[in-house]
Design a protein around this motif. Structure first.
Motif, short mmCIF file in Angstrom:
data_model
loop_
_atom_site.label_atom_id
_atom_site.label_comp_id
_atom_site.label_asym_id
_atom_site.label_seq_id
_atom_site.Cartn_x
_atom_site.Cartn_y
_atom_site.Cartn_z
N PHE A 179 0.92 -1.18 -0.16
CA PHE A 179 -0.01 -0.01 0.01
C PHE A 179 0.88 1.25 -0.11
O PHE A 179 0.41 2.35 -0.45
CB PHE A 179 -0.90 0.08 1.03
CG PHE A 179 -1.83 -1.17 1.37
CD1 PHE A 179 -3.10 -1.04 0.24
CD2 PHE A 179 -1.88 -2.35 2.14
CE1 PHE A 179 -3.90 -2.16 0.48
CE2 PHE A 179 -2.63 -3.32 2.06
CZ PHE A 179 -3.89 -3.27 1.23
N SER A 180 1.96 1.13 0.85
CA SER A 180 2.67 2.46 0.78
C SER A 180 3.63 2.80 -0.25
O SER A 180 4.11 3.90 -0.52
CB SER A 180 3.63 2.27 2.33
OG SER A 180 4.44 1.28 2.17
N THR A 181 3.91 1.67 -1.24
CA THR A 181 4.90 1.92 -2.15
C THR A 181 4.20 1.56 -3.67
O THR A 181 4.92 2.31 -4.51
CB THR A 181 6.16 1.07 -1.85
OG1 THR A 181 5.75 -0.13 -1.91
CG2 THR A 181 6.67 1.49 -0.67
N ASP A 182 3.40 0.84 -3.74
CA ASP A 182 2.73 0.60 -4.94
C ASP A 182 2.12 1.74 -5.74
O ASP A 182 1.10 2.08 -5.01
CB ASP A 182 2.17 -0.71 -4.94
CG ASP A 182 1.57 -1.12 -6.37
OD1 ASP A 182 1.71 -0.65 -7.29
OD2 ASP A 182 0.99 -2.46 -6.42
N SER A 183 2.60 2.24 -6.70
CA SER A 183 2.11 3.51 -7.45
C SER A 183 0.63 3.08 -8.17
O SER A 183 -0.09 3.96 -8.40
CB SER A 183 2.92 3.87 -8.62
OG SER A 183 3.05 2.66 -9.58
N GLU A 184 0.34 1.74 -8.22
CA GLU A 184 -0.96 1.47 -8.66
C GLU A 184 -2.08 1.63 -7.53
O GLU A 184 -3.35 1.51 -7.88
CB GLU A 184 -1.23 0.22 -9.49
CG GLU A 184 -0.31 0.06 -10.68
CD GLU A 184 -0.37 -1.40 -11.29
OE1 GLU A 184 -1.16 -2.04 -10.70
OE2 GLU A 184 0.50 -1.63 -12.35
N VAL A 185 -1.78 1.59 -6.21
CA VAL A 185 -2.73 1.62 -5.20
C VAL A 185 -3.01 3.20 -5.26
O VAL A 185 -2.33 4.41 -4.73
CB VAL A 185 -1.88 1.53 -3.88
CG1 VAL A 185 -3.12 1.57 -2.65
CG2 VAL A 185 -1.48 0.06 -3.96
N PRO A 186 -4.49 3.43 -5.34
CA PRO A 186 -4.98 4.73 -5.11
C PRO A 186 -4.71 5.41 -3.71
O PRO A 186 -4.67 4.77 -2.76
CB PRO A 186 -6.61 4.51 -5.27
CG PRO A 186 -6.69 3.08 -6.00
CD PRO A 186 -5.57 2.26 -5.45
N ASP A 187 -4.77 6.73 -3.96
CA ASP A 187 -4.32 7.55 -2.69
C ASP A 187 -5.54 7.32 -1.55
O ASP A 187 -5.15 7.27 -0.34
CB ASP A 187 -4.36 9.05 -2.89
CG ASP A 187 -3.15 9.27 -3.58
OD1 ASP A 187 -2.00 8.54 -3.67
OD2 ASP A 187 -3.28 10.41 -4.44
N SER A 188 -6.76 7.05 -1.80
CA SER A 188 -7.72 6.93 -1.01
C SER A 188 -7.46 5.45 -0.13
O SER A 188 -7.74 5.41 1.14
CB SER A 188 -9.05 6.69 -1.56
OG SER A 188 -9.28 5.73 -2.68
N VAL A 189 -7.16 4.61 -0.95
CA VAL A 189 -6.81 3.35 -0.26
C VAL A 189 -5.55 3.41 0.65
O VAL A 189 -5.44 2.67 1.71
CB VAL A 189 -6.63 2.12 -1.24
CG1 VAL A 189 -6.39 0.83 -0.67
CG2 VAL A 189 -7.71 1.96 -2.23
#
Length: 659
Positions: free
Chosen positions: A361-371
């Motif tokens: 969650f903290s490093t994956d660029s594909e994870v949306p900011d809301s998540v």
């Protein structure tokens, strides 16, 4: 500092750079371009044995003599040689020199550091701590070390070559600025620079490790040492800052820690697998198995929580069944991911029977900011979803959360996959044991019109009836099904069955004019999937394009997983009824009485005589002819009576087990 043409000066109550130089540990000297000694520290005078007056009139070659060719690295030169002491002794040494330049870049001399290789005890230079060698290297401007003189309030007074190369600032850009310019904004806001200055002044020394910032904004991991400096009257005169680039060591330490964490995780998973095997032997329930897994994982330092989820009958909604360590993070993250359309649906694991790639969650660029924000609120950095499956059947999905973004390495994922299969095996074994010994059962009736089923399609095309006589799980994980088909030519049935790709083998056991008994070997079917999830199929009848299947499961077994398993093969099917009933119990005496009632006197006599005469022993105690002679009947008559008696006995046993 003793020097040729220099004197000690004090400005604003601080020690001058010359005084700092004089008090450096080790053996340090400075020459001009003519090789004359201009300055030296106390260690140099003590090591050589010359007093300051003698050294002021000497050249470097009077004291240092090379014995090997110079080794140059840029403007730095390392030489092996000897030191001629005042007593005339030749001492082996290595000395490193670096050019000194003025503001215009013109070479004005050299600064050298001597590393004695064979030091006489009476002339050994004094050292203040184990870091002497690193301090000498700093003075010699080795690139990864900075030596800086600070005012009593943290202002930068001096800036050596090592500091320039490490941080990127020229002296005219940095002198006069506060030392906090070298720290990250977060550390400055937290008061780290001022706290270190205060600690050094109070305790006489301060050390710390952390991120430092270069002129270009890049950062590096630094080891920082601060030592207060006093003048001859003991007054506080500022600080000496020694700063070393420790990025490599820091990264090595992180790698080692990650390897240790990974090893601990693998040991945990391996131990958990052994624990599950014991639980299977002890006959633990499916729920207790899931609780053990979640509690052990959540209790480990590497993981925050573990949740076992199941898929609802609609195939879309997920329900948490068992959890440990979960403070609401699972539901919050799952909802945030669903709202943002993040493709991390645990439902995909049910459909594919494969683990999802770990989500960082903290490093994956594909994870949306809301998540990412929701995960951060709960301290979650990574997650992994693993199917708990046996064969092709997924009972549930295990979701594990960690505060470490580097958790779930490839080896760790492999360990979790083994764990998932072991849990699935344990669940299957638990359900089979529960069904075998349960007094209370749940009857499930399924109805399917799925034409992908061979027998549903056959009943529509030929208006025939298909009835399952029984099925046996073979050693190679194939299911042998025995089906009676009536109302169609056996040859037609055999030809159509042999053409089906899902059938691994087909055999016509018996055939009459319009009926036959078919033996079919399959590896994937709805009935086999029911067996895989611990259900027992009592009956299956297919006619007019509708298959009606009745199966039993142990009371307390998860009905959703059974329905989902059947529908995974035949989607066009429904659960039409469910009822609880108690398994009828039969005593041994009742069994024997019923069997006796089903056998004729001749059959009972033939069976008992053959048994007592050793006909069923290996090797045989009597042949069939000998038993027939003893009974005064023909061998053919004996075989007929024995086959009928054995058939009645086997049929009663199998029906008793079915009941």
């Amino acid at each position: 500092m003793p020097s040729n043409g220099h004197s000690e000066t004090r400005e604003r109550g601080l020690l001058s750079p010359e005084v700092v130089f004089e008090r450096l540990p080790g053996v340090v000297y400075v020459t001009d371009t003519a090789d004359r000694l201009l300055a030296w520290n106390d260690g140099f005078a003590a090591f050589t044995g010359y007093d300051d007056d003698a050294l002021a009139s000497m050249e470097r070659s009077d004291v240092l003599r090379s014995t090997t060719a110079d080794h140059a690295d840029g403007d730095e030169t390392t030489v092996h040689g000897t030191v001629r002491t005042a007593s005339g002794e030749e001492v082996s040494c290595e000395y490193t020199e670096r050019q000194l330049t003025d503001e215009a870049g013109i070479v004005v001399g050299r600064c050298g550091v001597v590393h004695p290789l064979d030091v006489p005890s009476e002339s050994a230079p004094s050292t203040q701590h184990d870091g002497t060698r690193g301090f000498e290297s700093a003075v010699a401007s080795i690139p990864d070390v900075a030596l800086v003189h600070l005012t009593s309030t943290g202002g930068i007074l001096t800036w050596n070559e090592g500091a320039r190369r490490l941080h990127g600032y020229r002296p005219d850009e940095i002198l006069g600025q506060h030392v906090s310019v070298l720290y990250t904004p977060d550390d400055v806001d937290a008061g780290v620079p001022d706290r270190l200055l205060a600690e050094a002044e109070t305790d006489g020394h301060a050390e710390a490790e952390g991120w430092c910032v270069r002129k270009d904004g890049s950062s590096f991991w630094a080891t920082v040492g601060l030592t207060p400096v006093s003048d001859d009257q003991g007054r506080h005169g500022g600080f000496t800052l020694l700063l070393r680039d420790s990025t490599f060591q820091h990264e090595q330490a992180i790698r080692l820690r990650r390897q240790q964490d990974e090893l601990e995780a693998l040991n945990l998973l391996s131990d958990l697998v052994r624990t599950l095997v014991r639980h299977v032997a002890e006959g633990s329930t499916q729920e207790s198995i899931e609780q053990v897994v979640c509690q052990r994982l959540a209790g480990a330092d590497r993981y925050l929580s573990a949740v076992v989820v199941e898929l609802e009958l609609d195939g879309e909604r997920l329900t948490s069944r068992v959890s440990a360590g979960d403070d609401g993070a699972h539901d919050a993250i799952t909802q945030a991911a669903r709202d943002s359309g993040l493709a991390m649906s645990t439902g995909e694991v049910f459909r594919t029977n494969h683990s999802l790639a770990p989500v960082a969650f903290s490093t994956d660029s594909e994870v949306p900011d809301s998540v990412r924000r929701v995960a951060a609120d709960y301290g979650v950095s990574a997650a992994l979803a693993v199917p708990l499956s046996f064969g092709d059947t997924v009972y549930a999905v295990l979701v594990v959360y960690s505060a470490d973004s580097m958790a779930f390495t490839e080896r760790e994922q492999s360990g979790f996959e083994v764990l998932g299969r072991t849990v699935g095996f344990a669940m299957n074994a638990s359900q089979n044991l529960a069904l075998l010994f349960a007094d209370s059962l749940v009857e499930l009736e399924f109805r399917s019109t799925d034409r992908s089923s061979f027998f549903v399609d056959l009943s529509i095309r030929y208006a025939c009836t298909c009835r399952l006589d029984g099925q046996v799980l073979a050693a190679d994980d194939r299911l042998l099904q025995y089906v009676t088909v009536t109302g169609v030519d056996p040859t037609t049935v055999l030809e159509l069955a042999e053409a089906r790709e899902e059938f691994q083998a087909v055999r016509l056991v018996t055939a009459e004019e319009d009926s036959c008994l078919l033996e079919i070997a399959v590896s994937i079917s709805g009935l086999k999937r029911l067996l895989d999830v611990g259900a027992y199929v009592r009956s299956a009848v297919i006619e007019d394009g509708v298959a009606t299947i009745v199966a039993d499961i142990a009371k307390g077994q998860n009905v959703r997983s059974v329905v989902r398993a059947f529908q995974s093969v035949y989607p066009d099917s429904t659960l039409v009824s469910k009822r609880d009933y108690d398994r009828p119990t039969h005593t041994v005496s009742e069994f024997r009485q019923q069997l006796a009632g089903n056998l004729t006197d001749r059959q009972r006599a033939a069976l008992r005589t053959a048994y007592l005469a050793g006909y069923f022993d290996w090797p045989r105690g009597s042949t069939a002819e000998e038993v027939a002679t003893a009974m005064d009947i023909s061998s053919a008559t004996l075989h007929y009576h024995l086959r009928r008696a054995q058939y009645e006995l086997i049929e009663m046993y199998l029906n008793e087990g079915d009941g």
